[in-house]
Design a protein around this motif. Structure first.
Motif, PDB file in Angstrom:
ATOM      1  N   PRO A  37       1.173  -1.221   0.082  1.00  0.00           N
ATOM      2  CA  PRO A  37       0.203  -0.023   0.050  1.00  0.00           C
ATOM      3  C   PRO A  37       0.848   1.395   0.238  1.00  0.00           C
ATOM      4  O   PRO A  37       1.631   1.276   0.185  1.00  0.00           O
ATOM      5  CB  PRO A  37      -0.351  -0.457   1.661  1.00  0.00           C
ATOM      6  N   SER A  38       0.222   2.449  -0.727  1.00  0.00           N
ATOM      7  CA  SER A  38       1.280   3.674  -0.662  1.00  0.00           C
ATOM      8  C   SER A  38       0.362   4.570   1.465  1.00  0.00           C
ATOM      9  O   SER A  38      -0.177   3.237   1.816  1.00  0.00           O
ATOM     10  CB  SER A  38       0.033   4.979  -1.497  1.00  0.00           C
ATOM     11  N   LEU A  39       1.426   5.449   1.387  1.00  0.00           N
ATOM     12  CA  LEU A  39       1.536   5.242   3.120  1.00  0.00           C
ATOM     13  C   LEU A  39       0.047   6.015   3.225  1.00  0.00           C
ATOM     14  O   LEU A  39      -0.491   5.348   4.297  1.00  0.00           O
ATOM     15  CB  LEU A  39       2.799   6.548   3.939  1.00  0.00           C
ATOM     16  N   SER A  40      -0.667   5.741   2.490  1.00  0.00           N
ATOM     17  CA  SER A  40      -1.910   7.137   2.833  1.00  0.00           C
ATOM     18  C   SER A  40      -2.595   6.243   2.886  1.00  0.00           C
ATOM     19  O   SER A  40      -4.301   6.153   3.553  1.00  0.00           O
ATOM     20  CB  SER A  40      -2.815   7.793   2.286  1.00  0.00           C
ATOM     21  N   LEU A  41      -2.716   4.705   2.604  1.00  0.00           N
ATOM     22  CA  LEU A  41      -3.476   3.978   2.804  1.00  0.00           C
ATOM     23  C   LEU A  41      -2.955   2.586   3.535  1.00  0.00           C
ATOM     24  O   LEU A  41      -3.558   1.577   3.865  1.00  0.00           O
ATOM     25  CB  LEU A  41      -3.832   2.588   1.573  1.00  0.00           C
ATOM     26  N   GLU A  42      -2.348   3.066   4.898  1.00  0.00           N
ATOM     27  CA  GLU A  42      -2.184   2.065   5.439  1.00  0.00           C
ATOM     28  C   GLU A  42      -3.175   2.124   6.959  1.00  0.00           C
ATOM     29  O   GLU A  42      -4.048   2.823   7.051  1.00  0.00           O
ATOM     30  CB  GLU A  42      -0.546   2.426   5.797  1.00  0.00           C
ATOM     31  N   PRO A  43      -3.303   1.053   7.296  1.00  0.00           N
ATOM     32  CA  PRO A  43      -4.122   0.887   8.343  1.00  0.00           C
ATOM     33  C   PRO A  43      -4.050   2.471   9.443  1.00  0.00           C
ATOM     34  O   PRO A  43      -2.475   2.375   9.558  1.00  0.00           O
ATOM     35  CB  PRO A  43      -3.765  -0.466   8.749  1.00  0.00           C
ATOM     36  N   THR A  44      -4.623   2.909  10.240  1.00  0.00           N
ATOM     37  CA  THR A  44      -4.551   3.848  11.704  1.00  0.00           C
ATOM     38  C   THR A  44      -3.592   3.818  12.357  1.00  0.00           C
ATOM     39  O   THR A  44      -3.138   4.596  12.777  1.00  0.00           O
ATOM     40  CB  THR A  44      -6.359   4.251  11.289  1.00  0.00           C
ATOM     41  N   GLU A  45      -3.956   1.595  12.644  1.00  0.00           N
ATOM     42  CA  GLU A  45      -2.987   2.213  14.320  1.00  0.00           C
ATOM     43  C   GLU A  45      -1.226   2.229  13.322  1.00  0.00           C
ATOM     44  O   GLU A  45      -1.020   1.936  14.531  1.00  0.00           O
ATOM     45  CB  GLU A  45      -3.273   0.300  14.459  1.00  0.00           C
TER      46      GLU A  45
END
Length: 737
Positions: free
Chosen positions: A216-224
């Motif tokens: 994933p791109s950084l913006s799509l990484e999980p919130t945690e």
């Protein structure tokens, strides 16, 4: 003005970007600006990126490269690139992005660029490319507090920076950060400049993240994953206070209040992403609860007071360390936002959605209630129909609900109820039913309860690449990353996935990222092919008469698929029949009729005027399995219908006039299509007609290939798939309850 002799050091950092890195590097090599120093830092890639870079370097000795032994993060890689830079300016370029050929030359002719040591280019997404109006070059300056617009990018990519500014201040990227390294860098550098020039021309193209799950791109990484670093930023706010006093010459404008921006950023994140985390993954929210409280304690009151009444109450509860009340306010805010949307939009559908997800989901689950749906409510067909009819035969005690877009036009057998899809009753049944039996995706806004058992029957054996296996998506209204992310999230809701063969099971698990139970039982929709009371000459003759086909003619069924890049709009695809139906009527009409069955996503209304008595448009016919039974020959292309039809051991012709484009540009295939197809691959309408005229000889030629194909793809179909699913899912649950 930046002179054409000013050297620009372009730094590309790469980590596992094999699909894009060549395009990125080539975009730099294609620049019309002459004075460029290209630096490529490979941050320990484990895919083919390293070999691609080396191959390109072999062709250009002037490219500086650095291959790090192991992945050490974006900050470290950017710093290594800076150590190699010698240009007057530095420009960071992400490996999955690229710049247009005149990008740097365009900057060189813009007046007053060197009034500011930072020049930002406008960014546009690769999937939303628009023509560039070269005469519409506009530049303006972000001065004073307006410079905070730079932060919204959260990236230094696409920003040209005077290198002397970095050298004199000793500014480097902070290795503590992976997700916020660029934002931290921007916080520090904007304090040292009076203004930033913005070029309102989309010269920097942001490429898509093709695999938002595995890479994933950084913006799509999980919130945690983001949250820990955001907390670190907050704990180190003191580092971002005004630094103008450190400069030899004081700034002519008031420096940016980085702390105020960071507080606002944190609150937006807290009320949106962190609240979503609390609702979806409460254990993760608990893990960060104390650290979040410490950050909230350091916020300025004026920012908290602008968070609304419920937002302020949520913050107060969190500061008071009242976990239960904090979670309660989060749920209230989420619910209230939904009701506000209903009032704002005045949408009946939004109201139904809110009632369904907020009220009906709190009602008791009915353990012997099942919702059936086929192709988004378009038909009474496919595997959901087969399972339903078998259940009606063996155990009619279940309450069965069929969801249709137009329930009044549908006839179903047995005691099942019909409901209009997306109506209020539909939301009620979806919320209170123990089981969903569905063959396509369910809209993500329909909440699935943990107690609900979602059986995804799917609707075909994959020839074309699916979901995560698709390199790029050409469908309207969606980007590749959004499509794949939505598909992934949908598949995580399935408890069971039905597979027609071992070949499909392997693909489904990978393409759907599905790790729960696969029902390797064959497709229920193919059961009727193995039932003697259905598949016999007398029953087929009656079926032929019932649907209005002449009894004295053989039937050719034409069932093509849709093309991803030919559409009217989202979910509505064009299709131009390339078969010469008039020539077919002339040469085949004495012996055959043609039944046209378009894919359910094809929106064209077929015109068969002048072909009466020969061509029949059955695109709206609910169940294609019945059309299989009455047909003597199937013509298709890349549709999965031929995998099912193969069970009948009848001739299949493949009319693939656009084979190269479909295989190479649109989807790609899982099998060697031309080698494994159980019938001739034909490119013209004349070839199709000639093959039908000589069908007995042609079919005999393919018998060995047909046998091999059936052993691989039809080995699980035996007429008992529906019964097996009922036993393994419904009866199993009954026994455990």
């Amino acid at each position: 003005m930046m002179k054409n002799v000013d050297k620009i050091s372009i730094i590309i950092t790469v980590y596992n970007k094999e699909d894009y890195v060549a395009r990125c590097i080539q975009s730099v090599l294609n620049q019309t600006y002459s004075s460029i120093e290209l630096i490529v830092v490979d941050d320990g890639s484990t895919d083919m990126s390293t070999s691609i870079i080396k191959r390109m370097v072999d062709n250009d000795d002037e490219i500086k490269t650095l291959f790090l032994g192991k992945n050490q993060g974006l900050a470290h890689a950017r710093n290594e690139g800076l150590q190699l830079a010698t240009g007057e300016y530095v420009f960071f370029l992400d490996a999955d992005d690229y710049i247009l050929p005149d990008a740097l030359s365009m900057l060189s002719v813009i007046n007053n660029v060197n009034d500011s040591p930072m020049i930002a280019l406008r960014v546009q997404g690769s999937h939303r490319m628009k023509p560039i109006e070269t005469l519409n070059v506009r530049t303006f300056k972000w001065k004073g507090n307006k410079r905070t617009k730079m932060f919204s990018r959260k990236s230094v990519a696409s920003v040209l920076i005077n290198r002397s500014l970095l050298v004199e201040s000793g500014l480097l990227f902070d290795n503590r950060y992976q997700y916020f390294a660029d934002l931290d860098f921007l916080f520090r550098i904007v304090q040292k400049v009076d203004s930033i020039v913005y070029v309102n021309l989309p010269l920097y193209i942001r490429g898509e993240c093709i695999d938002p799950i595995e890479r994933p791109s950084l913006s799509l990484e999980p919130t945690e994953k983001h949250l820990k670093e955001l907390l670190t930023l907050m704990f180190n706010k003191s580092e971002y206070h005004q630094v103008s006093e450190e400069l030899e010459e004081p700034l002519q404008v008031a420096p940016i209040n980085n702390v105020a921006y960071l507080d606002r950023l944190f609150l937006r994140y807290y009320f949106k992403s962190v609240s979503a985390l609390a609702l979806e993954k409460e254990e993760e929210f608990q893990r960060f609860y104390e650290a979040l409280k410490e950050c909230l304690q350091g916020l300025q009151d004026e920012h908290v007071s602008r968070s609304g009444k419920i937002g302020s109450l949520q913050v107060r509860a969190h500061l008071n360390n009242d976990y239960v009340k904090t979670l309660s306010w989060i749920k209230r805010r989420h619910s209230l936002a939904g009701w506000k949307s209903v009032v704002k939009t005045k949408s009946k559908q939004q109201l139904f959605k809110q009632i369904g997800n907020q009220i009906f989901t709190k009602l008791p689950i009915k353990n012997k209630q099942i919702v059936f749906e086929s192709f988004g409510g378009k038909s009474y067909s496919c595997s959901p129909r087969a399972i339903y009819e078998e259940l009606q035969r063996v155990d009619p005690s279940y309450t069965c609900i069929w969801a249709f877009n137009d329930p009044f036009s549908k006839e179903i057998v047995g005691s099942g109820k019909k409901v209009k899809r997306l109506s209020l009753r539909y939301y009620y049944y979806m919320a209170t039913s123990k089981y969903w039996m569905i063959n396509a995706r369910v809209p993500k806004y329909i909440k699935k309860r943990d107690e609900t058992v979602y059986v995804q029957t799917w609707h075909g054996t994959p020839l074309k690449r699916l979901a995560a296996d698709m390199k790029e998506v050409h469908m309207p209204g969606t980007s590749t990353s959004t499509y794949k992310k939505n598909f992934y999230e949908e598949a995580q809701r399935w408890e069971y996935l039905v597979s027609p063969n071992d070949y499909s099971t392997e693909i489904f698990k990978r393409a759907f990222h599905f790790n729960k139970e696969v029902l390797d039982v064959g497709y229920p929709r193919n059961d009727l092919f193995y039932k003697e009371e259905i598949n016999n000459p007398t029953s087929i003759a009656k079926l032929k008469e019932r649907i209005g086909l002449p009894s004295d003619k053989k039937v050719v069924l034409y069932a093509p698929t849709w093309r991803d890049d030919e559409f009217y709009g989202k979910g509505e695809y064009k299709f131009d029949i390339k078969l010469d139906l008039f020539e077919m009527k002339e040469r085949l009409g004495d012996e055959y009729v043609v039944v046209l069955r378009m894919h359910y996503l094809i929106a064209d209304n077929l015109n068969v005027e002048g072909l009466e008595g020969f061509a029949y448009n059955f695109s709206d016919y609910d169940d294609i399995a019945e059309l299989y039974l009455v047909s003597d020959i199937l013509i298709t292309d890349y549709s999965s219908v031929f995998f099912d039809y193969a069970n009948l051991n009848r001739p299949i012709l493949f009319y693939t006039y656009d084979l190269d484009k479909y295989r190479n540009d649109l989807r790609g295939f899982y099998i060697d299509f031309e080698k494994e197809a159980p019938g001739p691959v034909l490119m013209t309408s004349d070839e199709v007609i000639e093959t039908i005229e000589d069908i007995d000889r042609v079919y005999t030629q393919y018998q060995e290939l047909v046998s091999t194909f059936n052993q691989k793809f039809c080995h699980l179909d035996d007429g008992f798939a529906s019964a097996t699913i009922i036993d393994r899912v419904l009866k199993k649950k009954e026994g455990s309850s």
